[in-house]
Design a protein around this motif. Structure first.
Motif, mmCIF file in Angstrom:
data_model
loop_
_atom_site.group_PDB
_atom_site.id
_atom_site.type_symbol
_atom_site.label_atom_id
_atom_site.label_comp_id
_atom_site.label_asym_id
_atom_site.label_seq_id
_atom_site.Cartn_x
_atom_site.Cartn_y
_atom_site.Cartn_z
ATOM 1 N N ALA A 347 0.844 -1.202 0.000
ATOM 2 C CA ALA A 347 0.000 0.000 0.000
ATOM 3 C C ALA A 347 0.881 1.254 0.000
ATOM 4 C CB ALA A 347 -0.902 -0.017 1.224
ATOM 5 N N GLU A 348 2.014 1.196 0.734
ATOM 6 C CA GLU A 348 2.913 2.370 0.791
ATOM 7 C C GLU A 348 3.431 2.699 -0.607
ATOM 8 O OE1 GLU A 348 3.820 -0.511 2.907
ATOM 9 O OE2 GLU A 348 2.237 0.358 4.120
ATOM 10 N N GLN A 349 3.810 1.638 -1.327
ATOM 11 C CA GLN A 349 4.373 1.852 -2.660
ATOM 12 C C GLN A 349 3.295 2.388 -3.612
ATOM 13 O OE1 GLN A 349 7.386 2.000 -3.215
ATOM 14 N NE2 GLN A 349 7.381 2.200 -5.440
ATOM 15 N N ARG A 355 1.299 9.647 -5.383
ATOM 16 C CA ARG A 355 1.791 10.989 -5.014
ATOM 17 C C ARG A 355 2.685 11.567 -6.115
ATOM 18 N NH1 ARG A 355 2.345 8.838 0.148
ATOM 19 N NH2 ARG A 355 4.598 8.588 -0.036
ATOM 20 N N TYR A 356 3.482 10.680 -6.743
ATOM 21 C CA TYR A 356 4.333 11.150 -7.847
ATOM 22 C C TYR A 356 3.485 11.619 -9.031
ATOM 23 C CZ TYR A 356 9.106 10.284 -6.233
ATOM 24 O OH TYR A 356 10.318 10.370 -5.584
ATOM 25 N N VAL A 357 2.362 10.956 -9.276
ATOM 26 C CA VAL A 357 1.496 11.384 -10.386
ATOM 27 C C VAL A 357 0.948 12.775 -10.078
ATOM 28 C CG1 VAL A 357 -0.613 10.880 -11.668
ATOM 29 C CG2 VAL A 357 0.920 9.002 -11.011
ATOM 30 N N GLU A 358 0.557 12.986 -8.832
ATOM 31 C CA GLU A 358 0.050 14.302 -8.430
ATOM 32 C C GLU A 358 1.155 15.358 -8.570
ATOM 33 O OE1 GLU A 358 -2.955 15.124 -8.094
ATOM 34 O OE2 GLU A 358 -2.269 17.177 -7.662
ATOM 35 N N LEU A 359 2.360 14.979 -8.157
ATOM 36 C CA LEU A 359 3.498 15.891 -8.274
ATOM 37 C C LEU A 359 3.740 16.244 -9.750
ATOM 38 C CD1 LEU A 359 6.020 17.298 -7.023
ATOM 39 C CD2 LEU A 359 7.243 15.132 -7.355
ATOM 40 N N ALA A 360 3.614 15.239 -10.616
ATOM 41 C CA ALA A 360 3.820 15.485 -12.052
ATOM 42 C C ALA A 360 2.844 16.548 -12.544
ATOM 43 C CB ALA A 360 3.626 14.182 -12.828
ATOM 44 N N ARG A 361 1.596 16.439 -12.118
ATOM 45 C CA ARG A 361 0.596 17.446 -12.523
ATOM 46 C C ARG A 361 1.021 18.828 -12.034
ATOM 47 N NH1 ARG A 361 -3.439 13.381 -11.091
ATOM 48 N NH2 ARG A 361 -4.464 12.698 -12.999
ATOM 49 N N GLN A 362 1.447 18.877 -10.770
ATOM 50 C CA GLN A 362 1.857 20.176 -10.201
ATOM 51 C C GLN A 362 3.066 20.748 -10.941
ATOM 52 O OE1 GLN A 362 2.585 19.365 -6.059
ATOM 53 N NE2 GLN A 362 0.471 18.710 -5.725
ATOM 54 N N ALA A 379 -9.360 -4.282 -3.192
ATOM 55 C CA ALA A 379 -8.313 -5.000 -2.454
ATOM 56 C C ALA A 379 -7.076 -5.090 -3.327
ATOM 57 C CB ALA A 379 -8.791 -6.397 -2.084
ATOM 58 N N GLY A 380 -5.926 -5.151 -2.686
ATOM 59 C CA GLY A 380 -4.671 -5.220 -3.430
ATOM 60 C C GLY A 380 -4.144 -3.820 -3.714
ATOM 61 N N TYR A 381 -2.922 -3.802 -4.262
ATOM 62 C CA TYR A 381 -2.190 -2.534 -4.388
ATOM 63 C C TYR A 381 -1.959 -2.228 -5.866
ATOM 64 C CZ TYR A 381 -1.292 -4.477 0.244
ATOM 65 O OH TYR A 381 -1.436 -5.062 1.465
ATOM 66 N N TRP A 382 -2.959 -1.670 -6.506
ATOM 67 C CA TRP A 382 -2.941 -1.548 -7.954
ATOM 68 C C TRP A 382 -2.827 -0.105 -8.407
ATOM 69 C CZ3 TRP A 382 -3.229 -6.221 -10.500
ATOM 70 C CH2 TRP A 382 -3.629 -7.310 -9.716
ATOM 71 N N VAL A 383 -2.108 0.084 -9.511
ATOM 72 C CA VAL A 383 -2.098 1.375 -10.206
ATOM 73 C C VAL A 383 -2.135 1.068 -11.703
ATOM 74 C CG1 VAL A 383 -0.794 3.484 -10.718
ATOM 75 C CG2 VAL A 383 -0.773 2.573 -8.388
ATOM 76 N N GLU A 384 -2.934 1.829 -12.435
ATOM 77 C CA GLU A 384 -3.019 1.625 -13.889
ATOM 78 C C GLU A 384 -1.699 2.026 -14.558
ATOM 79 O OE1 GLU A 384 -7.689 2.480 -14.918
ATOM 80 O OE2 GLU A 384 -6.270 4.121 -15.051
ATOM 81 N N PRO A 385 -1.418 1.454 -15.735
ATOM 82 C CA PRO A 385 -0.256 1.932 -16.497
ATOM 83 C C PRO A 385 -0.433 3.421 -16.768
ATOM 84 C CG PRO A 385 -1.247 0.005 -17.552
ATOM 85 C CD PRO A 385 -2.168 0.411 -16.434
#
Ligand code: NAD
Length: 518
Positions: A347-349, A355-362, A379-385
């Motif tokens: 979950a941390e990762q 957070r990096y995606v948000e930073l990229a927008r900023q 459930a699980g720790y997922w992020v889309e490509p």
């Protein structure tokens, strides 16, 4: 884009969880305090494992030191050591499918990747190191000095107790890259696994013991980095440390190794690798290659190609095609052989990546696709490509390792500019170059600051080529023809065959011969 998370084919209740113990001095050692190993795909517990402490690290180092001093492994003929490595490799091979399945449940990599990188690769690597033990020149005749009669040998001797510290992303392969050459050369070893992924190394210990490795020569301590890992890095009886992990922790390990007893150190650290498409590249191959480069194991590979450098003229078409192709990526249960993208490790990762995606927008980048948890997932720790465009190389997202399924796309106008952008990084682990002209690609490769450069492909690390990083991506190399050099100390032994050798060789003024000794 396929975003359904299919039901996992495994289910376990906490009461029936397998319990993994540490392996110290030939014994399986348990602790009351246990790690709960959790499937990153489902968050279900899959097993528990002992949580070792400093006393376990000390016991493992003491066993390793004792066996080294007794010479029970070091003094065996290299071919006998090779035979033990090969027997363990054969035993693991018979269990490849099981190893891959366990690694997928534990670490979340899709099954095809686990089979390759947590079974087939480490097994092949072990055999490679066994061959090296047979072929290695542990003792070679030294050169003549100044053409004068003189005899000498250059020996390569095992160093002593070697510690290995590994991360969770390819836990067995990265362990074997250290254990293999260390044992082949006659050292004794203490391995600290990552907290989340200890199982493969414990199975390796089981097979080493069955293959006849003397007790105490190989030990596995499962424990926290800040306690067990840091302790091994400062331990006065550990003479060499092989570390794979983040650059931040790698620097701490190097500092501790230097200030404790000047341990020998090999560091394999982070990356932010450029992937350069030249304007004559086959674009269909390059688009799929760019996806493979950044998305393998959900971007959780040190060498991932996370900075895609595109000629300005083709940028828009290339990105459109890339986003379209990412729609075919199959996200889901990593145990399903059809799945191509699994979860992140924790979950941390996941939160760090978001957070990096948000930073990229900023910072002014555009999120061309992804950038979120797939809809409907609970459930699980997922992020889309995720593809970020309008990225410039001064942005933090282009400079820092994100370690997730995130690609930064940068534009360039000339090849010189592409090379300058590629090299403008604290890291230097790997790089890709895509071109119809191998000569043009080789010319770029020569100018890149990277430990590995792959032309018209990516992630081509293999045992025959040394692997490691320039700059803050590491120190030293693993794999390759000279892998045992990192686990041996050279010793020059010279015998004088003429009483006034030094005088004749170096023209030194020696005193007149000493009177007879009586
Ligand atoms: P990490 O640095 O957090 O942890 C790696 C290992 O170090 C773990 O076993 C951890 O327990 C241990 N550790 C933590 N603190 C320690 C300390 N103070 N002293 C000694 N040991 C300590 O890395 P991670 O998050 O597990 O793995 C991801 C990182 O590893 C990324 O940066 C990735 O690029 C890098 N990596 C590099 C390679 C390579 O070959 N260059 C390969 C895989 C991963």
């Amino acid at each position: 884009m396929t975003t359904t998370i299919e039901s996992p084919s495994f289910a376990s209740s906490e009461t029936s969880l397998p319990r993994y113990r540490m392996f110290i001095d030939g014994q399986w050692v348990d602790t009351a305090d246990q790690y709960v190993l959790v499937s990153p795909a489902t968050e279900e517990p899959i097993a528990t494992a002992a949580r070792g402490g400093i006393e376990h690290a000390d016991a493992a180092v003491a066993a390793a030191r004792r066996t080294f001093e007794q010479g029970v492994w070091r003094d065996l003929p290299p071919a006998r050591r090779a035979a033990v490595l090969e027997a363990a490799a054969d035993a693991l091979e018979a269990r490849s499918q099981e190893l891959a399945t366990t690694a997928t449940r534990e670490g979340g990599a899709p099954l095809y990747l686990s089979l390759g990188l947590n079974a087939i690769t480490p097994i092949s690597n072990l055999r490679y190191f066994a061959e090296q033990a047979r072929a290695y020149r542990f003792e070679a005749p030294g050169p003549l000095v100044g053409g004068i009669a003189h005899s000498g040998v250059v020996r390569r001797e095992a160093i002593g107790v070697c510690a290995a510290i590994v991360p969770w992303n390819f836990p067995l392969a990265l362990a074997v890259w250290k254990i293999g050459p260390a044992l082949a050369a006659g050292n004794s070893v203490v391995l600290k696994t990552d907290e989340k992924t200890p199982i493969g190394a414990l199975e390796l210990a089981r097979e080493f013991q069955a293959a006849g490795l003397p007790d105490g020569v190989f030990n596995v301590v499962t424990g926290d980095g800040e306690t067990v890992g840091a302790h091994l890095a400062t331990h006065p009886d550990v003479r060499k440390i092989g570390f794979t992990g983040s650059s931040e922790v790698g620097k701490k390990v190097a500092a501790a190794a230097a200030t404790s007893n000047l341990k020998r150190v090999t560091l394999e650290l982070g990356g932010k690798s450029p992937n350069i498409v030249l304007d004559d590249a086959d674009m269909r191959t390059a688009v799929d290659g760019a996806i493979w480069a950044f998305l393998m194991h959900a971007g959780q590979a040190c060498e991932s190609g996370t900075r895609l450098l595109l000629p300005r003229a083709i940028h828009d078409r290339f990105v459109a095609r890339l986003v379209e192709r990412l729609g075919d990526v199959r996200i889901g249960d990593p145990l399903d052989p059809a799945t191509t993208l699994g979860p992140l490790i924790s979950a941390e990762q996941r939160d760090r990546v978001l957070r990096y995606v948000e930073l990229a927008r900023q910072e002014g980048a555009t999120v061309a696709c992804g950038g979120r948890v797939p809809p409907g997932v609970d459930a699980g720790y997922w992020v889309e490509p995720t593809v970020l465009t309008d990225v410039t190389n001064d942005m933090r997202v282009a400079r820092e390792e994100i370690f997730g399924p995130v690609l930064c796309v940068l534009r360039y106008d000339t090849v010189d500019e592409a090379i300058a952008i590629a090299n403008d990084s604290d890291f230097g682990l790997s790089a890709g170059v895509w071109s119809a002209s191998v000569d043009a690609a080789l010319d770029v490769a020569r100018r890149l600051e990277a430990g590995s450069v792959w032309i018209n492909d990516f992630h081509m690390a293999n045992e025959n080529y040394a692997f490691g990083g320039f700059k803050q991506s590491g120190m030293g190399r693993e794999l390759g023809a000279n892998a045992l050099d990192a686990y041996t100390e050279p010793k020059s032994v010279q015998v004088s065959l003429e009483p006034d050798l030094r005088k004749r060789a170096y023209g030194l003024a020696l005193p007149t011969p000493a009177p007879d000794w009586d």
